[in-house]
Design a protein around this motif. Structure first.
Motif, PDB file in Angstrom:
ATOM      1  N   LYS A  75      76.443  70.235  40.296  1.00  0.00           N
ATOM      2  CA  LYS A  75      75.926  71.164  39.290  1.00  0.00           C
ATOM      3  C   LYS A  75      75.729  72.552  39.900  1.00  0.00           C
ATOM      4  N   LYS A  76      75.871  73.553  39.043  1.00  0.00           N
ATOM      5  CA  LYS A  76      75.688  74.937  39.483  1.00  0.00           C
ATOM      6  C   LYS A  76      74.814  75.675  38.480  1.00  0.00           C
ATOM      7  N   ILE A  77      73.868  76.436  39.002  1.00  0.00           N
ATOM      8  CA  ILE A  77      73.058  77.306  38.148  1.00  0.00           C
ATOM      9  C   ILE A  77      73.371  78.747  38.528  1.00  0.00           C
ATOM     10  N   LYS A  78      73.279  79.645  37.562  1.00  0.00           N
ATOM     11  CA  LYS A  78      73.656  81.036  37.802  1.00  0.00           C
ATOM     12  C   LYS A  78      72.493  81.970  37.505  1.00  0.00           C
ATOM     13  N   ASP A  79      72.406  82.997  38.321  1.00  0.00           N
ATOM     14  CA  ASP A  79      71.361  84.005  38.132  1.00  0.00           C
ATOM     15  C   ASP A  79      71.974  85.389  38.301  1.00  0.00           C
ATOM     16  N   VAL A  80      71.741  86.253  37.322  1.00  0.00           N
ATOM     17  CA  VAL A  80      72.213  87.643  37.400  1.00  0.00           C
ATOM     18  C   VAL A  80      71.000  88.514  37.669  1.00  0.00           C
ATOM     19  N   VAL A  81      71.041  89.229  38.782  1.00  0.00           N
ATOM     20  CA  VAL A  81      69.879  90.017  39.197  1.00  0.00           C
ATOM     21  C   VAL A  81      70.264  91.477  39.400  1.00  0.00           C
ATOM     22  N   GLN A  82      69.265  92.328  39.399  1.00  0.00           N
ATOM     23  CA  GLN A  82      69.507  93.748  39.627  1.00  0.00           C
ATOM     24  C   GLN A  82      69.654  94.015  41.123  1.00  0.00           C
ATOM     25  N   VAL A  83      70.665  94.812  41.457  1.00  0.00           N
ATOM     26  CA  VAL A  83      70.911  95.135  42.866  1.00  0.00           C
ATOM     27  C   VAL A  83      71.057  96.644  43.023  1.00  0.00           C
ATOM     28  N   ASP A  97      61.749  81.096  40.200  1.00  0.00           N
ATOM     29  CA  ASP A  97      62.959  81.527  39.491  1.00  0.00           C
ATOM     30  C   ASP A  97      63.945  80.368  39.368  1.00  0.00           C
ATOM     31  N   VAL A  98      64.114  79.624  40.462  1.00  0.00           N
ATOM     32  CA  VAL A  98      65.065  78.503  40.470  1.00  0.00           C
ATOM     33  C   VAL A  98      64.625  77.418  39.490  1.00  0.00           C
ATOM     34  N   ALA A  99      63.324  77.120  39.455  1.00  0.00           N
ATOM     35  CA  ALA A  99      62.809  76.103  38.528  1.00  0.00           C
ATOM     36  C   ALA A  99      63.104  76.499  37.079  1.00  0.00           C
ATOM     37  N   LYS A 100      62.942  77.782  36.775  1.00  0.00           N
ATOM     38  CA  LYS A 100      63.210  78.269  35.414  1.00  0.00           C
ATOM     39  C   LYS A 100      64.699  78.188  35.093  1.00  0.00           C
ATOM     40  N   LEU A 101      65.548  78.532  36.069  1.00  0.00           N
ATOM     41  CA  LEU A 101      66.997  78.457  35.862  1.00  0.00           C
ATOM     42  C   LEU A 101      67.435  77.015  35.595  1.00  0.00           C
ATOM     43  N   ILE A 102      66.865  76.082  36.354  1.00  0.00           N
ATOM     44  CA  ILE A 102      67.208  74.662  36.163  1.00  0.00           C
ATOM     45  C   ILE A 102      66.791  74.202  34.767  1.00  0.00           C
ATOM     46  N   TYR A 103      65.611  74.631  34.342  1.00  0.00           N
ATOM     47  CA  TYR A 103      65.124  74.236  33.015  1.00  0.00           C
ATOM     48  C   TYR A 103      65.984  74.857  31.910  1.00  0.00           C
ATOM     49  N   ASP A 104      66.290  76.154  32.050  1.00  0.00           N
ATOM     50  CA  ASP A 104      67.056  76.859  31.013  1.00  0.00           C
ATOM     51  C   ASP A 104      68.506  76.395  30.938  1.00  0.00           C
ATOM     52  N   LEU A 106      69.994  73.544  32.761  1.00  0.00           N
ATOM     53  CA  LEU A 106      70.281  72.108  32.893  1.00  0.00           C
ATOM     54  C   LEU A 106      69.329  71.237  32.079  1.00  0.00           C
ATOM     55  N   GLY A 107      68.272  71.853  31.551  1.00  0.00           N
ATOM     56  CA  GLY A 107      67.339  71.102  30.711  1.00  0.00           C
ATOM     57  C   GLY A 107      66.427  70.159  31.466  1.00  0.00           C
ATOM     58  N   GLU A 108      66.264  70.381  32.780  1.00  0.00           N
ATOM     59  CA  GLU A 108      65.400  69.515  33.591  1.00  0.00           C
ATOM     60  C   GLU A 108      64.162  70.290  34.039  1.00  0.00           C
ATOM     61  N   ASP A 109      63.001  69.699  33.815  1.00  0.00           N
ATOM     62  CA  ASP A 109      61.736  70.329  34.196  1.00  0.00           C
ATOM     63  C   ASP A 109      61.388  69.894  35.621  1.00  0.00           C
ATOM     64  N   ILE A 110      61.508  70.826  36.567  1.00  0.00           N
ATOM     65  CA  ILE A 110      61.323  70.510  37.989  1.00  0.00           C
ATOM     66  C   ILE A 110      60.033  71.133  38.513  1.00  0.00           C
ATOM     67  N   ASP A 111      59.271  70.342  39.252  1.00  0.00           N
ATOM     68  CA  ASP A 111      58.072  70.853  39.922  1.00  0.00           C
ATOM     69  C   ASP A 111      58.506  71.796  41.048  1.00  0.00           C
ATOM     70  N   ASN A 112      57.869  72.968  41.120  1.00  0.00           N
ATOM     71  CA  ASN A 112      58.216  73.949  42.165  1.00  0.00           C
ATOM     72  C   ASN A 112      58.173  73.352  43.567  1.00  0.00           C
ATOM     73  N   ARG A 113      57.253  72.409  43.784  1.00  0.00           N
ATOM     74  CA  ARG A 113      57.089  71.826  45.120  1.00  0.00           C
ATOM     75  C   ARG A 113      58.275  70.960  45.530  1.00  0.00           C
ATOM     76  N   MET A 114      59.111  70.592  44.561  1.00  0.00           N
ATOM     77  CA  MET A 114      60.290  69.778  44.863  1.00  0.00           C
ATOM     78  C   MET A 114      61.465  70.628  45.343  1.00  0.00           C
ATOM     79  N   ILE A 115      61.374  71.949  45.130  1.00  0.00           N
ATOM     80  CA  ILE A 115      62.501  72.837  45.425  1.00  0.00           C
ATOM     81  C   ILE A 115      62.417  73.364  46.853  1.00  0.00           C
ATOM     82  N   ILE A 116      63.522  73.225  47.577  1.00  0.00           N
ATOM     83  CA  ILE A 116      63.583  73.709  48.962  1.00  0.00           C
ATOM     84  C   ILE A 116      64.726  74.716  49.069  1.00  0.00           C
ATOM     85  N   LEU A 117      64.377  75.942  49.441  1.00  0.00           N
ATOM     86  CA  LEU A 117      65.382  76.979  49.676  1.00  0.00           C
ATOM     87  C   LEU A 117      65.496  77.204  51.178  1.00  0.00           C
TER      88      LEU A 117
END
Length: 214
Positions: A75-83, A97-104, A106-117
């Motif tokens: 799976k791939k999520i996309k984010d367009v940001v100002q540069v 930001d990543v949690a919101k992208l996944i929800y918007d 992929l439709g999955e509600d992810i706890d922030n603590r589960m995300i590792i960057l």
């Protein structure tokens, strides 16, 4: 305080784990919420009695976690940001930001603590995101960050250049001051010790004093 976890607790462990935590955390949070019990002879004996049942439940949880992790495969999520003009982001992409992208997307509600960057995301490009869906199960997906350049008003550019010039000027001043201080210290170290010569009158007076003392 040593405790036994009664349930899986993110960042601590899984049900049945014997761990040590701060006394206040155990007394005020974990134990009152029935997430853990204090280690005693009785609780350890009870744990051994329940061990097989706990292991069966844990095996089921791992299966469920693996099934859930499979949803994110490829799976791939996309984010367009100002540069800015050099392609750098204004700020960075965070776990929120990543949690919101996944929800918007992929439709999955992810706890922030589960995300590792990995490293901070401050440039456009593709990044691997890890989701720790279980202490023993991880999911991987790709985050694609693309940039949208923002025009900076001329007056702001002038202010940035001015600030940059002032910073460089201050750095040069500090450098020169350090050099001057270093030279001064070198001169002090090299300066010969001045020899104080006694005047003839003082020498004669000292001789008279020595004779009278005898």
């Amino acid at each position: 305080m040593k405790i036994i976890l009664c349930e899986d607790v993110v960042s601590l462990g899984i049900e049945g784990d014997v761990i040590e935590v701060a006394d206040g955390y155990a007394r005020n949070f974990l134990i009152p919420k029935n997430l853990a019990v204090k280690v005693t002879k009785g609780s350890l004996k009870d744990l051994e009695f329940k061990r097989k049942a706990i292991e069966r439940r844990e095996a089921e949880r791992i299966k469920e976690a693996e099934k859930y992790a499979a949803k994110f495969k490829d799976k791939k999520i996309k984010d367009v940001v100002q540069v800015n003009e050099t392609g750098k982001l204004y700020g960075s992409v965070t776990v929120t930001d990543v949690a919101k992208l996944i929800y918007d997307q992929l439709g999955e509600d992810i706890d922030n603590r589960m995300i590792i960057l990995g490293d901070q995301i401050k440039e456009v490009g593709n990044y691997e995101v890890t989701l720790r869906v279980h202490p023993e199960v991880e999911a991987k997906l790709t985050l694609e960050v693309s940039g949208e350049q923002v025009e900076v008003p001329e007056e702001l550019k002038d202010e940035e250049l001015k600030a940059e010039g002032e910073t460089k000027e201050k750095a040069e001043e500090a450098k020169e001051a350090a050099k001057a201080k270093s030279k001064k210290e070198e001169k002090t170290d090299e300066a010969p010790e001045e020899k104080v010569e006694e005047k003839p009158e003082e020498t004669q007076e000292k001789s008279k004093e020595e004779e009278s003392s005898k």
